[in-house]
Design a protein around this motif. Structure first.
Motif, PDB file in Angstrom:
ATOM      1  N   GLY A 275      49.101  37.450  56.423  1.00  0.00           N
ATOM      2  CA  GLY A 275      47.789  36.827  56.472  1.00  0.00           C
ATOM      3  C   GLY A 275      46.666  37.700  55.966  1.00  0.00           C
ATOM      4  N   CYS A 276      46.971  38.920  55.568  1.00  0.00           N
ATOM      5  CA  CYS A 276      45.909  39.781  55.045  1.00  0.00           C
ATOM      6  C   CYS A 276      45.728  39.534  53.549  1.00  0.00           C
ATOM      7  CB  CYS A 276      46.196  41.251  55.335  1.00  0.00           C
ATOM      8  SG  CYS A 276      47.386  42.026  54.213  1.00  0.00           S
ATOM      9  N   LEU A 277      44.797  40.239  52.964  1.00  0.00           N
ATOM     10  CA  LEU A 277      44.471  40.130  51.546  1.00  0.00           C
ATOM     11  C   LEU A 277      45.702  40.310  50.652  1.00  0.00           C
ATOM     12  CD1 LEU A 277      42.193  40.202  49.293  1.00  0.00           C
ATOM     13  CD2 LEU A 277      42.121  42.658  49.666  1.00  0.00           C
ATOM     14  N   LEU A 278      46.689  41.118  51.102  1.00  0.00           N
ATOM     15  CA  LEU A 278      47.853  41.442  50.294  1.00  0.00           C
ATOM     16  C   LEU A 278      49.085  40.613  50.636  1.00  0.00           C
ATOM     17  CD1 LEU A 278      47.493  45.340  50.219  1.00  0.00           C
ATOM     18  CD2 LEU A 278      46.437  43.615  48.734  1.00  0.00           C
ATOM     19  N   ASP A 279      48.960  39.695  51.568  1.00  0.00           N
ATOM     20  CA  ASP A 279      50.039  38.740  51.869  1.00  0.00           C
ATOM     21  C   ASP A 279      49.394  37.486  52.440  1.00  0.00           C
ATOM     22  OD1 ASP A 279      52.436  37.503  52.229  1.00  0.00           O
ATOM     23  OD2 ASP A 279      53.197  38.872  53.773  1.00  0.00           O
ATOM     24  N   PRO A 280      48.674  36.743  51.593  1.00  0.00           N
ATOM     25  CA  PRO A 280      47.851  35.645  52.084  1.00  0.00           C
ATOM     26  C   PRO A 280      48.675  34.409  52.439  1.00  0.00           C
ATOM     27  CG  PRO A 280      47.756  35.731  49.706  1.00  0.00           C
ATOM     28  CD  PRO A 280      48.572  36.919  50.138  1.00  0.00           C
ATOM     29  N   SER A 281      48.006  33.409  52.958  1.00  0.00           N
ATOM     30  CA  SER A 281      48.666  32.160  53.334  1.00  0.00           C
ATOM     31  C   SER A 281      49.149  31.423  52.092  1.00  0.00           C
ATOM     32  CB  SER A 281      47.713  31.272  54.130  1.00  0.00           C
ATOM     33  OG  SER A 281      46.598  30.912  53.321  1.00  0.00           O
ATOM     34  N   GLU A 282      49.959  30.406  52.314  1.00  0.00           N
ATOM     35  CA  GLU A 282      50.665  29.747  51.221  1.00  0.00           C
ATOM     36  C   GLU A 282      49.738  29.094  50.212  1.00  0.00           C
ATOM     37  OE1 GLU A 282      53.802  26.144  51.165  1.00  0.00           O
ATOM     38  OE2 GLU A 282      54.475  27.906  52.276  1.00  0.00           O
ATOM     39  N   ASN A 283      48.577  28.591  50.627  1.00  0.00           N
ATOM     40  CA  ASN A 283      47.700  27.875  49.703  1.00  0.00           C
ATOM     41  C   ASN A 283      46.478  28.694  49.286  1.00  0.00           C
ATOM     42  OD1 ASN A 283      47.313  25.474  48.185  1.00  0.00           O
ATOM     43  ND2 ASN A 283      45.622  24.902  49.556  1.00  0.00           N
ATOM     44  N   ALA A 284      46.505  30.003  49.542  1.00  0.00           N
ATOM     45  CA  ALA A 284      45.370  30.847  49.165  1.00  0.00           C
ATOM     46  C   ALA A 284      45.282  30.972  47.644  1.00  0.00           C
ATOM     47  CB  ALA A 284      45.530  32.231  49.790  1.00  0.00           C
ATOM     48  N   ALA A 285      44.066  31.036  47.110  1.00  0.00           N
ATOM     49  CA  ALA A 285      43.853  31.273  45.681  1.00  0.00           C
ATOM     50  C   ALA A 285      44.200  32.727  45.366  1.00  0.00           C
ATOM     51  CB  ALA A 285      42.406  30.977  45.316  1.00  0.00           C
ATOM     52  N   VAL A 286      44.909  32.936  44.231  1.00  0.00           N
ATOM     53  CA  VAL A 286      45.429  34.285  43.959  1.00  0.00           C
ATOM     54  C   VAL A 286      45.198  34.766  42.530  1.00  0.00           C
ATOM     55  CG1 VAL A 286      47.241  34.094  45.717  1.00  0.00           C
ATOM     56  CG2 VAL A 286      47.728  33.395  43.359  1.00  0.00           C
ATOM     57  N   VAL A 287      44.557  33.954  41.693  1.00  0.00           N
ATOM     58  CA  VAL A 287      44.498  34.334  40.287  1.00  0.00           C
ATOM     59  C   VAL A 287      43.788  35.670  40.074  1.00  0.00           C
ATOM     60  CG1 VAL A 287      42.370  33.071  39.743  1.00  0.00           C
ATOM     61  CG2 VAL A 287      44.078  33.438  37.967  1.00  0.00           C
ATOM     62  N   GLY A 288      42.797  35.979  40.892  1.00  0.00           N
ATOM     63  CA  GLY A 288      42.099  37.250  40.777  1.00  0.00           C
ATOM     64  C   GLY A 288      42.898  38.418  41.321  1.00  0.00           C
ATOM     65  N   GLY A 289      43.791  38.141  42.255  1.00  0.00           N
ATOM     66  CA  GLY A 289      44.613  39.215  42.814  1.00  0.00           C
ATOM     67  C   GLY A 289      45.489  39.868  41.778  1.00  0.00           C
ATOM     68  N   ASN A 290      45.983  39.054  40.843  1.00  0.00           N
ATOM     69  CA  ASN A 290      46.871  39.576  39.803  1.00  0.00           C
ATOM     70  C   ASN A 290      46.135  40.514  38.857  1.00  0.00           C
ATOM     71  OD1 ASN A 290      49.580  39.309  38.458  1.00  0.00           O
ATOM     72  ND2 ASN A 290      48.295  38.621  36.775  1.00  0.00           N
ATOM     73  N   VAL A 291      44.860  40.222  38.579  1.00  0.00           N
ATOM     74  CA  VAL A 291      44.161  40.976  37.542  1.00  0.00           C
ATOM     75  C   VAL A 291      43.106  41.945  38.072  1.00  0.00           C
ATOM     76  CG1 VAL A 291      44.552  39.218  35.779  1.00  0.00           C
ATOM     77  CG2 VAL A 291      42.515  39.063  37.210  1.00  0.00           C
ATOM     78  N   THR A 292      42.739  41.838  39.344  1.00  0.00           N
ATOM     79  CA  THR A 292      41.741  42.766  39.894  1.00  0.00           C
ATOM     80  C   THR A 292      42.274  43.542  41.094  1.00  0.00           C
ATOM     81  OG1 THR A 292      40.772  41.032  41.290  1.00  0.00           O
ATOM     82  CG2 THR A 292      39.795  41.344  39.120  1.00  0.00           C
ATOM     83  N   THR A 293      42.790  42.836  42.100  1.00  0.00           N
ATOM     84  CA  THR A 293      43.257  43.506  43.318  1.00  0.00           C
ATOM     85  C   THR A 293      44.424  44.432  43.021  1.00  0.00           C
ATOM     86  OG1 THR A 293      42.589  41.509  44.505  1.00  0.00           O
ATOM     87  CG2 THR A 293      43.914  43.112  45.710  1.00  0.00           C
ATOM     88  N   SER A 294      45.273  44.057  42.067  1.00  0.00           N
ATOM     89  CA  SER A 294      46.412  44.917  41.709  1.00  0.00           C
ATOM     90  C   SER A 294      45.934  46.301  41.289  1.00  0.00           C
ATOM     91  CB  SER A 294      47.231  44.277  40.579  1.00  0.00           C
ATOM     92  OG  SER A 294      46.446  44.139  39.404  1.00  0.00           O
ATOM     93  N   GLN A 295      44.808  46.351  40.547  1.00  0.00           N
ATOM     94  CA  GLN A 295      44.275  47.638  40.109  1.00  0.00           C
ATOM     95  C   GLN A 295      43.768  48.469  41.288  1.00  0.00           C
ATOM     96  OE1 GLN A 295      45.247  48.270  37.171  1.00  0.00           O
ATOM     97  NE2 GLN A 295      43.644  47.868  35.682  1.00  0.00           N
ATOM     98  N   ARG A 296      43.184  47.774  42.295  1.00  0.00           N
ATOM     99  CA  ARG A 296      42.660  48.516  43.445  1.00  0.00           C
ATOM    100  C   ARG A 296      43.805  49.079  44.295  1.00  0.00           C
ATOM    101  NH1 ARG A 296      39.346  48.441  42.163  1.00  0.00           N
ATOM    102  NH2 ARG A 296      37.493  47.367  42.873  1.00  0.00           N
ATOM    103  N   ILE A 297      44.909  48.344  44.375  1.00  0.00           N
ATOM    104  CA  ILE A 297      46.075  48.854  45.117  1.00  0.00           C
ATOM    105  C   ILE A 297      46.537  50.168  44.498  1.00  0.00           C
ATOM    106  CG2 ILE A 297      48.467  48.399  45.775  1.00  0.00           C
ATOM    107  CD1 ILE A 297      47.746  45.377  45.627  1.00  0.00           C
ATOM    108  N   VAL A 298      46.595  50.206  43.165  1.00  0.00           N
ATOM    109  CA  VAL A 298      47.002  51.439  42.476  1.00  0.00           C
ATOM    110  C   VAL A 298      46.035  52.571  42.791  1.00  0.00           C
ATOM    111  CG1 VAL A 298      47.319  52.515  40.213  1.00  0.00           C
ATOM    112  CG2 VAL A 298      48.208  50.217  40.624  1.00  0.00           C
ATOM    113  N   ASP A 299      44.741  52.288  42.726  1.00  0.00           N
ATOM    114  CA  ASP A 299      43.745  53.328  43.052  1.00  0.00           C
ATOM    115  C   ASP A 299      43.947  53.875  44.471  1.00  0.00           C
ATOM    116  OD1 ASP A 299      42.446  53.317  40.629  1.00  0.00           O
ATOM    117  OD2 ASP A 299      40.836  51.971  41.251  1.00  0.00           O
TER     118      ASP A 299
END
Length: 1283
Positions: free
Chosen positions: A1059-1083
């Motif tokens: 349920g957190c930002l990195l494992d959201p619910s089934e219907n959560a919007a995720v298109v930005g996670g692939n291109v922005t949040t992924s970079q922050r995880i690496v940082d």
């Protein structure tokens, strides 16, 4: 023009290590020679070779320090590495670049992709220029949809291509003169000039040339003259290469000519160009000289191996001391028109020569239980261990240990004084040490099952691994174009190729190897056979249709006359001149242009006077890509003519028949896979026509050593060449126990399967995203769904595909059947974002009830519905707004394609390009089918149990590498085994990470507890994204190549709160996670490990368009600095590596003007090691559009480490027509009017360490050489890794 037989004729290849000479003496006698290219005993190797041969043949003394009398010389033909070496070593002419104002750093940024995706210290080759002058001038292409009222006031002209040009700003000559004068004061006298759209409008470039010459510049390279092709960046690189190399080459040519009494007057001196044709010395230029030496080898084997009757295609295999080149010939030369060498992309006709390995100098390693060969190279200096200069163990040394190289037949040119033989004793001692290390490792891992290896077994293992590594690119070169590798002949040449040819041919299924009698100097011999070539080319922008035939024929006729005239000036007659017309053609809406020669057919109203180009284009497109596109317009990008002047047709002479008994020099022991065997040694010069040599045997021709393996038969042809028939061995017996040699071989085979799947996917897909941008991955998985091999290594796909396969195993359980194919893209099912559709095929073997392995392909579909075109809305708040979602959809059920159900789901989601979706999914199914076929072949060879066992062994090898790295981190970390870090997204969300390392086990727990809950918006990242980011970080920290598979995550436990930002619910919007949040995880991961400072932390996603068209790009920023390097500016980092579209293409295809694209000086964080600068990009819109931005690091700055300063945050600014500037924020969609400008300022990277580093250069590490890859196989992989 006709040659006589009364004077000396020299063909010379001046290589990096050796200079090879083929000389025809008066009367027809042939002399060959090989000497060191650099030797203190003489100033120039080619001249020295000529001197020695003249002295011996004429019987008169010719002092080495006096000019040579050239009276007895008829012609000299030469290939040289002078240009290549100057490019590699950056030792060309001092020069400056002249470019449009606002584009100062356009060539520094290049295509913005980094060359090696896992190198944190990003090393892009230096630019060739010292200074940049920004010329105040600009032209635009006329656009019918343009709504800029101000544009009407500017002059309009017609460009060379027929395109209408608007001169929006004339050349400011006063400013130009003022800017150029200081360059002359600095001693810079060479310029390269590239201006926007100068491929069609070049008056400004011509005027700059006039002004520069008036001021005193001695050389000016104009991009439209060097190569008039569309695309500013590669054309600019080509102009720079010309301005950098041509003066350097001219200096060398003057020096070479000065070594002769009359400066070579009266001697026909010709130099080999990259395209395989010869050029008069005075016309030889830098941009066409890069492959001068290797091109001779291609001409050599093409002219001596091709059989016009059988038409069997040939693979050229040129293995020397420092590189291995692979090429193909099937009756005509295969050219590429854009290729990258030493980081410089050059637009010029070049033979498609693929440098795929470091040759005999490839270094040998034993890493984490696996044999590794290259890519590191010993180079020419110090060279292999056997060269007696303190070099490392290499492939050459392994051949020496195995008895495949015999020192007594080598010249004594080794050691510090270059007067000693090869050092076999030193090599045996070095191999003894390496063997002891390998045995110690295996003894620890395998215990009682372990049997110690001998040094010969170890050397044999490295040879097998090296051979398999060279087979992979050969398969790629042939199968990429729809050819069967096994149907080719292997033409082997180069000093080291003869020791490997039989084994490589057998592995590739080839039945014949050809070895020319001059194989050791074939590049030089090829120059004696080559034609003089004259080319002419111009850009075009016409539709290929009947209405334009007259124009195209007229331009081809004009270029033909131009080339014919220049050849006649060189003495060629009409009978000796051959004209070949070409059109560079592509389908409208695609970027894939093919250079097409006219096919000969009956003349009709639908065929041009110069031949049938359309049939040629359609046939080639269908062969390479598997289909054609009916009703689609075909465009002509370029018009080209290649004219050849032919003189020499054949230098081959027949030799005497063989004696009944072959003359054996000695019997020696040679080591093979089955052990040592007595092998006779023959000298090729003593073998007559018809002689047959049964393997095992060694044949020595004075310049190279040829190994005839057991089961093979070598026969001497009438011309004295060798034709080796390959005997095919039975199945290789391999058991399930791990073997370091087989481990490396299986690693290459598994990767080759994934690569070949990708080639099928690219060939059979239809969308631009997959076919041309190569935005896809193909992979092989074990029976448990664990990743075995993945190609290419697109970071964001690395762990996600495995999650997708393992989800289907859990979800479907026993409902997996033969001939089922599953479609999935849902985040809860291992998806990354919805446009990435994954097609998974379970594979059953014989009567198995459960899958024995899986294959899968993931491709980015341009549109699958959702609320915005492109299915990447910046403001989505739920998954259903982002397009069609498939959790577990049977795309094929028991062999039947479920098209109706599929169409229903895609239409329901609002897919805007249904036919492309269907075609690309069928291409993914075809790719999986190819993967299944290849694995079944592997099972047929080794057995199912062995293949599955090695799938597990490969994963274990990756696991070991990661465990070793974690142990080292725990040992060296100042915080011990507990690491932690956190960072913020722009909306205030926090990503929190704690890492606990078990130093003894080499394992770690990555715990993201404390991370913010799921957010309103689309910055949520599916679990698979985090796993991909972790695999990427682990691979970067390992710092050498390891198989990227499930094993990387075995030592790592990942805890992500549901349920957190990195494992959201089934219907959560995720298109930005692939291109922005992924970079922050690496940082956050790198911050925890203190690996490096934060990079710009964003992909800077920009989309604009209307209801009928759209354009999408990601824009580079600054890279973070590290403990021994400055961050690179203007480059993509971490989870993305996408290339940016050339500004000329953007302006040609869309109603937008690129006004500015350069670095943001000072935006990188300061410190001991500086962060890289972000970029400034400005787009002026010519028509109303909707602009969408999906970005990060606009609020929180990229962090610095250990006292290094933070990088500057980015900004998204909209400049209204009235001058108002509006800050758009991180994520938005806004309506933009014609005449308004979007200014994008991307973030810089963080600095590392306190203080100020005065030097521009980072502290050098170990001076490790690697071979310089090039060719279409390399370009394809680079394109994949920057998708």
């Amino acid at each position: 023009m006709a040659w006589t037989n009364s004077k000396f004729q020299f063909a010379i290849d001046r290589g990096g290590t050796f200079t090879d000479i083929y000389a025809r003496c008066p009367g027809g006698k042939v002399r060959v020679m090989k000497l060191l290219s650099v030797d203190p005993a003489y100033p120039d190797a080619p001249r020295e070779g000529i001197r020695q041969i003249l002295e011996k043949e004429l019987g008169t003394s010719i002092p080495a320090n006096e000019p040579i009398d050239e009276e007895k010389i008829e012609w000299i033909r030469m290939g040289t590495t002078v240009a290549t070496n100057a490019l590699l070593e950056r030792k060309g002419e001092r020069m400056a670049l002249v470019v449009n104002e606002g584009f100062k750093d356009i060539l520094y940024i290049g295509n913005q992709a980094r060359p090696r995706i896992f190198d944190l210290s990003i090393k892009c080759p230096d630019v060739l220029y010292e200074s940049v002058v920004e010329a105040r001038c600009r032209v635009l292409l006329e656009k019918s949809e343009c709504e800029l009222n101000s544009i009407e006031q500017y002059p309009k002209v017609t460009g060379k291509t027929g395109e209408k040009i608007i001169v929006s700003q004339g050349l400011d000559e006063e400013k130009l003169r003022s800017d150029l004068k200081p360059l002359l004061e600095k001693g810079i006298k060479s310029l390269a000039v590239v201006l926007m759209h100068s491929y069609t409008f070049f008056e400004h470039e011509l005027r700059i040339n006039e002004i520069a010459k008036e001021l005193g510049f001695t050389h000016v390279s104009l991009s439209h003259q060097v190569m008039p092709m569309v695309r500013m960046v590669p054309r600019g690189f080509t102009a720079c290469a010309d301005g950098y190399l041509t003066p350097h080459i001219q200096t060398y040519l003057k020096s070479f000519a000065s070594g002769f009494k009359n400066g070579l007057k009266g001697v026909h001196v010709l130099f080999m160009q990259s395209d395989g044709g010869l050029s008069p010395m005075e016309l030889f230029n830098g941009s066409r000289a890069i492959l001068s030496g290797p091109a001779g080898g291609v001409v050599g084997y093409a002219m001596t191996s091709w059989d016009s009757a059988s038409k069997q295609p040939i693979i050229g295999f040129d293995m020397g001391g420092t590189s291995t080149d692979v090429s193909r010939y099937a009756g005509e030369y295969e050219h590429v028109f854009e290729s990258t060498t030493a980081g410089i992309t050059i637009q010029a006709p070049q033979l498609d020569i693929n440098t795929v390995a470091a040759g005999g100098g490839s270094m040998l390693f034993f890493r984490s239980g696996m044999f590794v060969v290259g890519p590191e190279s010993a180079g020419a200096h110090p060279g292999p261990t056997c060269y007696r200069k303190g070099g490392p163990l290499t492939v050459t040394d392994a051949n020496l240990v195995l008895g495949r190289i015999l020192p007594k037949y080598f010249p004594k040119i080794f050691g510090p004084n270059e007067n000693e033989p090869l050092d076999k004793e030193g090599v045996l001692k070095a191999f003894e040490r390496l063997t002891n290390d390998i045995n110690a490792f295996e003894s620890k891992e395998r215990g009682a099952e372990f049997t110690p290896r001998t040094k010969e077994e170890v050397a044999m293992g490295f040879i097998r691994v090296a051979n398999e590594a060279m087979c992979r690119p050969i398969r790629a070169l042939t199968q990429a174009r729809g050819f069967d590798t096994s149907q080719h002949i292997l033409a082997c040449f180069g000093g080291a190729g003869g020791q490997h040819a039989c084994s490589i041919a057998r592995s590739l299924g080839m039945s014949t190897v050809l070895v020319h009698k001059y194989a050791g100097i074939l590049s030089a011999y090829g120059m004696a056979l080559a034609s003089v070539v004259q080319e002419a080319q111009e850009a075009c922008a016409k539709v290929f249709c009947k209405e334009n035939f007259a124009f195209l024929d007229q331009r081809l006729a004009h270029l033909s006359d131009e080339c014919r005239s220049k050849l006649k000036e060189q003495g060629f007659t009409d009978e000796q001149i051959k004209i070949e017309p070409y059109l560079h053609m592509r389908y409208k809406g695609t970027d894939c242009a093919l250079m097409c020669h006219a096919s000969i057919g009956q003349h009709s109203d639908n065929v041009m006077q110069h031949g049938d180009f359309l049939t040629s284009f359609l046939d080639r497109y269908n062969r390479e890509f598997g289909f054609v596109i009916p009703e689609r317009q075909v465009l002509v990008d370029d018009i080209r003519v290649r004219a050849t002047g032919d003189v020499i047709t054949n230098l081959e002479t027949e030799i005497q028949p063989a004696n009944a008994t072959l003359q054996t020099e000695e019997i020696t022991k040679v080591y093979f896979e089955t052990g040592p065997q007595d092998s006779p040694v023959y000298l090729l010069k003593n073998l007559g026509h018809g002689a047959k040599v049964n393997g095992p045997a060694i044949i020595i021709d004075g310049l190279s050593t040829i190994l005839v393996e057991p089961g093979c038969i070598a026969e001497v042809t009438a011309q004295g060449n060798l034709r080796i028939k390959i005997g095919f061995a039975g199945k290789t017996v391999v058991d399930e126990k791990v073997d370091p040699i087989q481990l490396a071989i299986f690693s290459h085979r598994f990767m080759s399967i994934a690569e070949q799947m990708g080639r099928i996917l690219q060939r059979t897909s239809i969308s631009t995203n997959i076919k041309e941008r190569l935005d896809f991955s193909c992979a092989l998985f074990g029976p448990d769904g664990g990743l075995v091999s993945n190609a290419p290594h697109i970071p964001v796909h690395l762990g996600a595909m495995q999650e997708a396969v393992q989800f289907q195993l859990r979800h479907l359980k026993d409902d997996l059947h033969a001939e089922d194919v599953i479609l999935s893209n849902h985040p809860c099912a291992g998806g990354s974002h919805l446009p990435d559709l994954t097609v998974i095929t379970p594979v059953f073997h014989n009567d198995s009830t459960k899958p024995v392995f899986f294959v899968a392909s993931r491709g980015h579909h341009a549109d699958i519905g959702g609320i915005t075109p492109g299915s990447m809305p910046p403001h989505s708040t739920s998954l259903d707004q982002e397009g069609a979602a498939f959790i577990s959809f049977k795309l094929v059920s028991k062999g039947k394609f479920q098209q109706e159900a599929l169409e229903q789901q895609l239409k329901k989601a609002g897919s805007r390009n249904l036919q492309d979706n269907l075609a690309d999914l069928q291409a993914q199914i075809a790719a999986n089918r190819r993967g299944i076929q290849l694995v079944q072949e592997l099972i047929e060879s080794y057995g199912l149990n062995v293949v599955q066992a090695y799938m597990k062994h490969i994963q274990t090898n990756a696991e070991l590498a990661v465990r070793d790295m974690l142990k080292q981190v725990a040992e060296s970390s100042k915080t011990g085994s507990l690491l932690s870090a956190s960072d913020f997204m722009d909306d205030g969300s926090v990503i929190n990470l704690s890492v606990k390392i078990d130093q003894e086990a080499g394992s770690a727990v990555f715990d993201f507890s404390g991370t913010t809950w799921e957010v309103w918006g689309n910055a949520n990242a599916p679990r698979a994204i985090t796993l991909s980011a972790i695999i990427y970080c682990l691979r970067c920290m390992v710092q050498h190549d390891v198989p990227l598979n499930q094993g990387c995550l075995v030592p790592v436990k990942v805890v992500i709160p549901k349920g957190c930002l990195l494992d959201p619910s089934e219907n959560a919007a995720v298109v930005g996670g692939n291109v922005t949040t992924s970079q922050r995880i690496v940082d956050v991961v790198f911050r925890a490990f203190s690996t490096c400072s934060a990079s710009n932390g964003c992909m800077n996603n920009i989309t604009f368009g209307t209801d009928t068209w759209g354009y999408y790009e990601t824009v580079a920023g600054g890279a973070g600095a590290g403990p021994s390097w400055h961050g690179r500016g203007g480059v993509h980092t971490h989870m993305t590596n996408t290339r940016i579209t050339d500004p000329e293409i953007v302006e040609r295809n869309y109603p937008v003007i690129v006004n500015h694209f350069s670095l943001r000086p000072g935006s990188g964080g300061g410190g001991r090691w500086r962060g890289g600068d972000g970029v400034r990009r400005e787009l002026l819109f010519r028509t109303p559009v909707t602009l969408s931005v999906l970005t990060e690091r606009r609020v929180f700055r990229p962090y610095g480490l250990f006292g290094g300063e933070d990088g500057e945050r980015g900004q998204n600014l909209l400049i209204r027509s009235d001058g108002r500037i509006i800050r758009l924020g991180s994520k938005t969609a806004v309506r933009v009017n014609a005449g308004e400008t979007f200014r994008l300022l991307t973030p810089g990277g963080g600095g590392f360490g306190k203080g100020c580093q005065e030097s521009e250069e980072a502290t050098p590490g170990a001076n490790v050489q690697t071979f310089v890859e090039r060719g279409s196989v390399y370009e394809y992989r680079q394109a994949q890794e920057s998708a």
